[in-house]
Write a protein that holds these residues in place. Structure first.
Motif: not given
Length: 283
Positions: A234-257
């Motif tokens: 899971t990727v967790q992002l701190d954003q102005a409106h709150g926390i976002a949780l991402l778990d899509g395969e492409a999203e995970l790959g992007e943030y690993r890179e």
């Protein structure tokens, strides 16, 4: 099969993964319900995280969905077993659900990676530094809410101190080290704490110096929480409106890179400690 008015992040993720398996198999919710001897509403509630599901039924559904990934099936089955309430549940009527979700994910994570450019990682903050950071919230929080969030943040740090702590790697930009939250004395205490944390076997802190120039990403804090298998990361992002949780395969790959590239720009662990030590001495 128990129902819940407040499904946890873990239960929602289990349901979402079961839905992915069903859809990849080309099976409708109605067909899946028939295979379990129930109705479509039951499958829908399981997939939405509103109903719990047993490990046996997870394995049964996985067989019907022709999932040949034994490691994934075992990991999903294991997500059904822990019925104990986590410490974060004490805050359910006090703090936003998204914060409880983050604590739950960190607690069950097998490893953690983070990147920070203008602030320091919450898992590495001192009490005084964290209080000053939380006080900067917009809109401003009343004092009791500040203290609730402070105690919650400090309790989250148990993941790096417990008997079997999760390996923790963090990349921090030099800019974050120079932010004097609470003034020089608090900042110096915080930098000294970073040095002490960096000596722990399970903690690696690496600094990106100003001299490194540009860096990938938008500069927002990123937490990458490893699951027992890569599909459950899971990727967790701190954003102005709150926390976002991402778990899509492409999203995970992007943030690993992104995290890999940030580590490439960073000083090694020894050089990073030298820089933190120099900044602490200057205060």
């Amino acid at each position: 099969m128990a129902s819940s008015t407040a499904p946890t992040a873990r239960r929602r993720r289990l349901g979402a993964e079961l839905r992915k398996l069903r859809e990849r198999a080309g099976i409708t919710a109605t067909e899946a319900a028939r295979l379990l001897g129930g109705n479509q509403a039951r499958i829908s509630n399981i997939e939405a995280g509103r109903y719990g599901v047993s490990a046996e039924r997870v394995r049964t559904l996985s067989r019907h969905y022709a999932c040949a990934d034994g490691a994934l099936v075992n990991a999903l089955a294991a997500m059904t077993g822990d019925r104990r309430r986590g410490w974060w549940e004490e805050y359910r009527e006090i703090l936003p659900t998204e914060l409880l979700d983050l604590a739950e994910l960190e607690h069950h994570g097998t490893a953690l990676r983070t990147s920070h450019t203008s602030g320091l990682p919450g898992l590495l903050q001192t009490t005084d530094h964290a209080r000053e950071v939380i006080r900067q919230a917009v809109p401003a929080l009343p004092p009791p809410d500040v203290e609730h969030r402070l105690s919650f943040r400090i309790k989250r740090q148990s993941v790096v101190f417990r008997e079997q702590p999760a390996p923790y790697r963090s990349v921090v930009h030099e800019a974050a080290l120079r932010m004097l939250f609470g003034g020089p004395a608090v900042a110096k205490q915080q930098l000294t704490h970073l040095l002490a944390m960096s000596e722990r076997d399970n903690v690696t802190i690496r600094i990106i110096p100003f001299a490194a120039g540009g860096f990938p990403g938008t500069g927002q804090p990123v937490s990458y929480i490893h699951g027992p298998v890569p599909q459950l990361d899971t990727v967790q992002l701190d954003q102005a409106h709150g926390i976002a949780l991402l778990d899509g395969e492409a999203e995970l790959g992007e943030y690993r890179e992104i995290l890999d590239r940030l580590e490439y720009l960073a000083l090694d662990a020894t050089e990073s400690r030298d820089l933190v030590h120099a900044l602490a001495r200057s205060l």
